[in-house]
Scaffold this motif. Structure first.
Motif, PDB file in Angstrom:
ATOM      1  N   SER A 173       3.944  -2.665  -6.875  1.00 35.22           N
ATOM      2  CA  SER A 173       3.653  -1.984  -8.137  1.00 35.22           C
ATOM      3  C   SER A 173       4.869  -1.248  -8.691  1.00 35.22           C
ATOM      4  O   SER A 173       4.793  -0.662  -9.778  1.00 35.22           O
ATOM      5  CB  SER A 173       2.486  -1.010  -7.947  1.00 35.22           C
ATOM      6  OG  SER A 173       2.792  -0.037  -6.956  1.00 35.22           O
ATOM      7  N   ASP A 229       0.835  -1.209   0.000  1.00 31.61           N
ATOM      8  CA  ASP A 229       0.000   0.000   0.000  1.00 31.61           C
ATOM      9  C   ASP A 229       0.867   1.255   0.000  1.00 31.61           C
ATOM     10  O   ASP A 229       0.561   2.244  -0.682  1.00 31.61           O
ATOM     11  CB  ASP A 229      -0.924   0.008   1.213  1.00 31.61           C
ATOM     12  CG  ASP A 229      -2.077  -0.980   1.080  1.00 31.61           C
ATOM     13  OD1 ASP A 229      -2.380  -1.404  -0.054  1.00 31.61           O
ATOM     14  OD2 ASP A 229      -2.680  -1.319   2.124  1.00 31.61           O
ATOM     15  N   ASP A 259       2.251   1.791  -3.428  1.00 35.83           N
ATOM     16  CA  ASP A 259       1.249   2.421  -4.295  1.00 35.83           C
ATOM     17  C   ASP A 259       1.213   3.934  -4.077  1.00 35.83           C
ATOM     18  O   ASP A 259       1.063   4.716  -5.031  1.00 35.83           O
ATOM     19  CB  ASP A 259      -0.127   1.821  -4.036  1.00 35.83           C
ATOM     20  CG  ASP A 259      -0.256   0.388  -4.526  1.00 35.83           C
ATOM     21  OD1 ASP A 259       0.588  -0.052  -5.336  1.00 35.83           O
ATOM     22  OD2 ASP A 259      -1.197  -0.299  -4.082  1.00 35.83           O
TER      23      ASP A 259
END
Length: 222
Positions: A94, A62, A65
């Motif tokens: 990511s 998270d 991101d």
């Protein structure tokens, strides 16, 4: 490259990374692009001690991101303890991760020692720097391992080292050198520099945080 750092685990280590990156870029006369997110050290430590690698990786993902949304191109975790879930994080991140483990492996191979001791969290010590294989890695004796882990977690959470804590870690390092014949001692906790910045020891002490920063800066400048 715009560097992203997952910081806060712990605060002192985050400052070490920030200052070292600023110095590296100033020396190279390059402009530093850097964004830091603040993770919860208590949450990470609880997951580390419980072996919840998948859960912590999801939490770090998270933050990755967020860093991606802020324009970052790659991310580093500013905690060797936090690397306990790096394999799980790599699967879901990511952004590309700049791991400390290959950086340590390469640095120790080039440093010219055969045997190093390591201090840090239980995960870092028992994994022997997460499988570094360019040198032999030794750790505190079984009856001391838990005490070293607890002392480090306390230091990392506070971001401050008392005189007593400094003396404790200096003695632990000395034992690795004298009793376990380590040619050098690796600070396998990225906050440990605050306990060793004025140490006068008869053997080399290598800071994993600075080794990691060097690798981050090199990768980013390329």
């Amino acid at each position: 490259m715009h560097i992203g750092l997952i910081g806060g685990v712990g605060p002192a280590a985050t400052e070490v990374y920030y200052r070292a990156l600023v110095r590296a870029y100033a020396a190279a006369k390059r402009r530093l692009a850097l964004t830091i997110v603040h993770a919860d050290a208590r949450e990470m430590i609880a997951n580390l001690e419980a072996g919840r690698a998948t859960e912590q990786a999801a939490i770090f993902a998270d933050y990755v991101d967020q860093l991606r949304a802020g324009g970052c191109d790659a991310v580093a975790v500013t905690s060797m303890g936090g690397h306990f879930c790096i394999a799980e994080l790599e699967k879901i991140s990511s952004l590309p991760l700049l791991s400390a483990v290959p950086a340590l492996n390469s640095h120790l191979a080039a440093y010219g020692v055969r045997r190093v001791g390591v201090l840090g969290t239980r995960a870092v010590m028992q994994s022997r720097l997460y499988g570094v294989d360019s040198v032999e890695v030794v750790i505190p004796a079984d009856d001391e391992l838990g005490a070293v882990h607890s002392a480090y977690v306390t230091l990392a959470a506070s971001g401050h080292a008392t005189a007593e804590q400094c003396a404790y870690f200096h003695e632990a390092a000395r034992k690795l050198h004298e009793e376990q014949k380590a040619d050098a001692v690796v600070l396998g906790g990225t906050d440990l520099s605050i306990a060793f910045h004025e140490a006068d020891l008869s053997f080399p002490v290598l800071d994993s945080a600075l080794i990691h920063v060097e690798a981050i800066a090199r990768a980013a400048m390329q």
